[in-house]
Motif scaffolding. Sequence first.
Motif, PDB file in Angstrom:
ATOM      1  N   ASP A 305       0.675  -1.250  -0.025  1.00 12.66           N
ATOM      2  CA  ASP A 305       0.026  -0.077  -0.014  1.00 12.66           C
ATOM      3  C   ASP A 305       0.796   1.152   0.124  1.00 12.66           C
ATOM      4  N   ILE A 306       2.055   1.127  -0.247  1.00 12.71           N
ATOM      5  CA  ILE A 306       2.934   2.335  -0.287  1.00 12.71           C
ATOM      6  C   ILE A 306       2.462   3.045  -1.840  1.00 12.71           C
ATOM      7  N   ASN A 307       2.349   4.524  -1.422  1.00 14.57           N
ATOM      8  CA  ASN A 307       1.913   5.318  -2.725  1.00 14.57           C
ATOM      9  C   ASN A 307       3.283   5.896  -3.318  1.00 14.57           C
ATOM     10  N   TYR A 308       3.738   4.908  -4.318  1.00 14.25           N
ATOM     11  CA  TYR A 308       4.780   5.426  -4.997  1.00 14.25           C
ATOM     12  C   TYR A 308       4.863   6.510  -5.759  1.00 14.25           C
ATOM     13  N   GLU A 309       3.707   6.832  -6.286  1.00 12.07           N
ATOM     14  CA  GLU A 309       3.627   8.301  -6.994  1.00 12.07           C
ATOM     15  C   GLU A 309       3.450   9.458  -6.152  1.00 12.07           C
ATOM     16  N   ASN A 310       3.155   9.273  -4.841  1.00 12.29           N
ATOM     17  CA  ASN A 310       3.669  10.382  -3.797  1.00 12.29           C
ATOM     18  C   ASN A 310       4.979  10.254  -3.466  1.00 12.29           C
ATOM     19  N   ILE A 311       5.699   9.526  -3.315  1.00 13.80           N
ATOM     20  CA  ILE A 311       7.139   9.447  -3.084  1.00 13.80           C
ATOM     21  C   ILE A 311       7.718  10.104  -4.186  1.00 13.80           C
ATOM     22  N   SER A 312       7.373   9.809  -5.457  1.00  9.93           N
ATOM     23  CA  SER A 312       7.975  10.589  -6.646  1.00  9.93           C
ATOM     24  C   SER A 312       7.670  12.072  -6.836  1.00  9.93           C
ATOM     25  N   LYS A 313       6.383  12.617  -6.294  1.00 10.23           N
ATOM     26  CA  LYS A 313       6.017  13.718  -6.329  1.00 10.23           C
ATOM     27  C   LYS A 313       6.983  14.407  -5.283  1.00 10.23           C
ATOM     28  N   GLU A 314       6.995  13.878  -4.325  1.00 10.69           N
ATOM     29  CA  GLU A 314       7.968  14.296  -3.024  1.00 10.69           C
ATOM     30  C   GLU A 314       9.613  14.735  -3.330  1.00 10.69           C
ATOM     31  N   VAL A 315       9.919  13.672  -4.008  1.00  6.31           N
ATOM     32  CA  VAL A 315      11.252  13.787  -4.608  1.00  6.31           C
ATOM     33  C   VAL A 315      11.327  14.798  -5.621  1.00  6.31           C
ATOM     34  N   GLU A 317       9.563  17.413  -6.057  1.00  2.08           N
ATOM     35  CA  GLU A 317       9.266  18.746  -5.681  1.00  2.08           C
ATOM     36  C   GLU A 317      10.523  19.121  -4.876  1.00  2.08           C
ATOM     37  N   GLU A 318      10.964  18.382  -4.270  1.00  2.00           N
ATOM     38  CA  GLU A 318      12.257  18.877  -3.370  1.00  2.00           C
ATOM     39  C   GLU A 318      13.590  19.289  -4.326  1.00  2.00           C
ATOM     40  N   ILE A 319      13.587  18.356  -5.492  1.00  2.00           N
ATOM     41  CA  ILE A 319      14.564  18.749  -6.557  1.00  2.00           C
ATOM     42  C   ILE A 319      14.384  19.885  -7.238  1.00  2.00           C
ATOM     43  N   SER A 320      13.291  20.174  -7.547  1.00  2.00           N
ATOM     44  CA  SER A 320      12.755  21.412  -8.257  1.00  2.00           C
ATOM     45  C   SER A 320      13.126  22.693  -7.559  1.00  2.00           C
ATOM     46  N   LYS A 321      13.037  22.565  -6.121  1.00  2.00           N
ATOM     47  CA  LYS A 321      13.464  23.572  -5.377  1.00  2.00           C
ATOM     48  C   LYS A 321      15.129  24.081  -5.520  1.00  2.00           C
ATOM     49  N   ILE A 323      17.252  23.087  -7.967  1.00  2.00           N
ATOM     50  CA  ILE A 323      17.756  23.148  -9.402  1.00  2.00           C
ATOM     51  C   ILE A 323      17.024  24.259 -10.282  1.00  2.00           C
ATOM     52  N   TYR A 324      15.980  24.990  -9.737  1.00  2.00           N
ATOM     53  CA  TYR A 324      15.276  25.955 -10.357  1.00  2.00           C
ATOM     54  C   TYR A 324      14.786  25.470 -11.700  1.00  2.00           C
ATOM     55  N   VAL A 325      14.485  24.385 -11.687  1.00  2.00           N
ATOM     56  CA  VAL A 325      13.518  23.659 -13.067  1.00  2.00           C
ATOM     57  C   VAL A 325      12.260  22.849 -12.376  1.00  2.00           C
ATOM     58  N   ASP A 326      11.113  23.267 -12.641  1.00  2.00           N
ATOM     59  CA  ASP A 326      10.105  22.665 -12.144  1.00  2.00           C
ATOM     60  C   ASP A 326       9.617  21.261 -12.744  1.00  2.00           C
ATOM     61  N   ILE A 327      10.239  20.321 -12.561  1.00  2.86           N
ATOM     62  CA  ILE A 327      10.014  18.890 -12.835  1.00  2.86           C
ATOM     63  C   ILE A 327       8.851  18.288 -12.250  1.00  2.86           C
ATOM     64  N   ALA A 328       8.270  18.703 -11.019  1.00  3.17           N
ATOM     65  CA  ALA A 328       7.495  18.063 -10.412  1.00  3.17           C
ATOM     66  C   ALA A 328       5.823  18.005 -11.239  1.00  3.17           C
ATOM     67  N   LYS A 329       5.723  18.791 -11.972  1.00 13.87           N
ATOM     68  CA  LYS A 329       4.422  18.820 -13.112  1.00 13.87           C
ATOM     69  C   LYS A 329       4.609  17.771 -14.356  1.00 13.87           C
ATOM     70  N   ASP A 330       5.936  17.088 -14.440  1.00 16.44           N
ATOM     71  CA  ASP A 330       6.293  16.160 -15.276  1.00 16.44           C
ATOM     72  C   ASP A 330       5.313  14.933 -15.051  1.00 16.44           C
ATOM     73  N   GLU A 331       4.144  14.723 -15.532  1.00 18.60           N
ATOM     74  CA  GLU A 331       3.433  13.692 -15.284  1.00 18.60           C
ATOM     75  C   GLU A 331       4.113  12.226 -15.824  1.00 18.60           C
ATOM     76  N   GLN A 332       4.751  12.368 -16.948  1.00 19.00           N
ATOM     77  CA  GLN A 332       5.765  11.125 -17.360  1.00 19.00           C
ATOM     78  C   GLN A 332       6.670  10.693 -16.343  1.00 19.00           C
ATOM     79  N   LEU A 333       7.289  11.708 -16.007  1.00 21.17           N
ATOM     80  CA  LEU A 333       8.413  11.597 -15.113  1.00 21.17           C
ATOM     81  C   LEU A 333       7.834  11.053 -13.604  1.00 21.17           C
TER      82      LEU A 333
END
Length: 683
Positions: A305-315, A317-321, A323-333
Amino acid sequence: MNNLTPRQQFILSTVLNEGDFNIKRLQKDLDISERTILRELSSINKTLKKNSITIFNDENMNLSISGNKENIEEIKKSLDMVPIPWLLSKEQRQIVIICELLTSKEPLKASYFCHKFNVVMGSVSLDIDNIEERLISKNLCVIRKRSYGISIQGSEWNKRNTLVELFFDFKPFEDLIAFLYDGKIDPIVKALFNIVFGNEAIIVVKNILKNIDFDYLKGNDVKYFSLFVQILLSMKKTKNEEIIYLPQEIKDNILSLDEYKKIQYLGEILKENNIEIPEDELVYLCLYLSDYKHFFNNKHFIESDINYENISKEVTEEISKKIYVDIAKDEQLIKDLAQHFRQTFYMLNLGLKVINPLINEIKEHYSELYKIIKSTCRLIFSRYNFKIPPEEVGYITMHIAVAVQKQQAMSKNIKVLVVCPSGIGTARILCSRVKAQFNEIGAIDVVSLHDINSETDQNNYDLILSTVPVNFKKKDNLIVVSHFMTEADIENISNFIANFKANNNEKELELFAETKDNTVTNYEYELANTMVKNFQLKKSNSESFTDLINFIVEDIHEINIGTDKDVLRELIFKREENGNVVIPGTHVALIHTRSDTITVPFVGVYRIDKPLAMKSIGFSTEDIDTFIVMFARNNESNYILKILGKVSVSLIEQKEFVEMLKLSNTIDIRDYLINIINNEEED
C-alpha cells in the motif's frame, strides 16, 4: 623466456598472439597504469634483443612486434603459459578468494590460496583481513582457524546476493556480458568463471540459455547476466547440498506466476542434461529475476500500500526547489519514477544488489545533479530503513536529467521574428527555409517593416531576421538575410545559434546550485525545540511486539502527545506488518508513522530486556532490543520532516548513534539528537 616475470610473459604472449592492438587492452586486462606497461615493455625488449625481435608502440599507443619470423615462432613455442590467477590485481584476487569460499563445501587452507595466486602467506593473511571487514556489511562472517582453514558463515540468502555483487565488481560490465555472449572474451573474466563454476557447467548453461526465450528479460542484459550466474550458482549449491529454502507462502505465490513457467522449463532442460535443480532453487531464481509486477500481501514483502506516486512527487518537488527547474509537474516523470521506486523498494527489501553499469559515468557527467538527488533521496529512503546505494541514485539521476533536458529544450527553442517587406507569401517561404535548416528554431512570427518596433516592444525575440536593412534600436540579435537564404546567411545564423547556446549553457550551471531554505518560521523552530525537550528514554518488560506497542501508545497518551490510542496502535501495526522496521545489523528497529491524532512531533527510545526476533532484510530475522519511535502529524511542516529524515539517515549511516541508542542515557542521546538537527551538511 623463463627470466621474464609472469606479468611480462603475459604481455609478450598477448602481443605474439593478438597482433596489432592498443595498450589500453593490457591496461584493462591487468588493471595497471600505462606507465607500468611501458616499463614492462622496456624490460621485455631488453630480453628480446638477443633474438633480434622488438615490440614497438606508435604515437597512439598501438603495439606491434617486428623481427625474424622463425625467431618469433620459436619464442611462441618456448613461452610457457602463465597461470591467469598470478596476474590478478589485489582487489581481483580478494574477489576470487571470497567467491571460492562462498561456493566451497569445505573450508579452504591459506596455503591453497598462496599456491593458486603465487603469493606469500603474509599477502593471503592481509587479504583475509580485508575480506573480513568487507563482508561485515553483508551480514557474513569469516571463520579462520589453523587446523580448520578458512570459511564464510552466514545465511544462504546473503551468501548468494554477495557472490552476484562480486561478479559485477570484478570487471567492467562489457567484459562480463562479452563472456556470456561469447564475444571477445577477457581471459581474466574467463578464469574467474572457471575457478568458481568449472568450464563444463558454464558450457552447459550457455547452450541452454541460447535455446530458451526469456522474453521478459529482453533488453535487460544486467538481468540476463544475473540469471546466468544464478543458474550456475544453483547447480553448484545443489551439488554441495547447500540448497536455499524459502517460506511456503512465498513458494505458493511464485509457483502461480507466468514467469515461473519459463524457470520451470529451464529446470526440465537441466534435468535432461543430468542436472537436478530442486523446486526451492527454481523458485529462488524466479524470485530473484522477477519483473517486479507482482507484490505479495504478506509480511515477507514490501508494503503493497505504499503510494509510490506520492514518493515520486515528493522527490521531484524537493529537487525542483534546488535546481530551479519545475520537474514536479512532469506527469511522465512521476509515472516513470513511481514504477522505478516500486522496483527499487522490492530489491532493497530483499537485500538484492542494485546493479548500474553506468554509475561512474553518471557521477562524472551529472556530478552536481547527482549530489542533489543523493541528498534528497537519503532523507526520503531512510523513512523505510533503506540506505540508498550509489547505483540507485544513478538511475534516479538519469530519470531526472532526461526530464530537465526536456524542459530546457522546450524553453530554449529560439524565438524568431521575420521582417519581410515583400509580402506574406515571400515571408512564408523564408520561414519554411529557416525552420527546415535549423532544428533549434521554435516559434516564428512575421511582421511588416512598419510595425517592427511595436512588435518587439510587446514580445521578447531571441533573433530577428530581416530581408532589408533596418534602423532598429537593438542590433545584437538582428541579421539581414536574403529571401533565398544564401550560404553566408546560413553561416551567420549558425554562429548566432552557437553563441546563444553557449550563453544559455553558462546560465544552466547555475541551475544546479543548492540554496539554503530560509523560510523556516519561529513556530517551526519552537516545535523542534519542543520535540527535543519531550524526548524520553523508557524501559519495558514487554515480551511481544504487541505488548511493546501497547506500552508505547499508553506512554505517549499519558504525556498528551497521542490523543487516540486505538488509531495510533492500528497505524503502527500496519506499518510493521507490511514493511521492514529493522535497521539491518544493528539490533535496533525504527517505529514511525504519521497521524492527526499526534499533537506534536515526537521522538523517543524504548528498550526491552528480552530481545524480540523480528523480520529483517530478505527472509532473515534479527533480535531487537532497542526501538526508536518517531511520530509526526499528517500535515507536518517540511522543516520537521527534514529533521526526522536526518535522524533516520543517522540510524543507517552512523554506528555511534546506534550504539548510543542502545547504551547511553537520556541526556547524551538528547545532545546527539541536537547535533543531528544542527548539522547543516545535508540542508
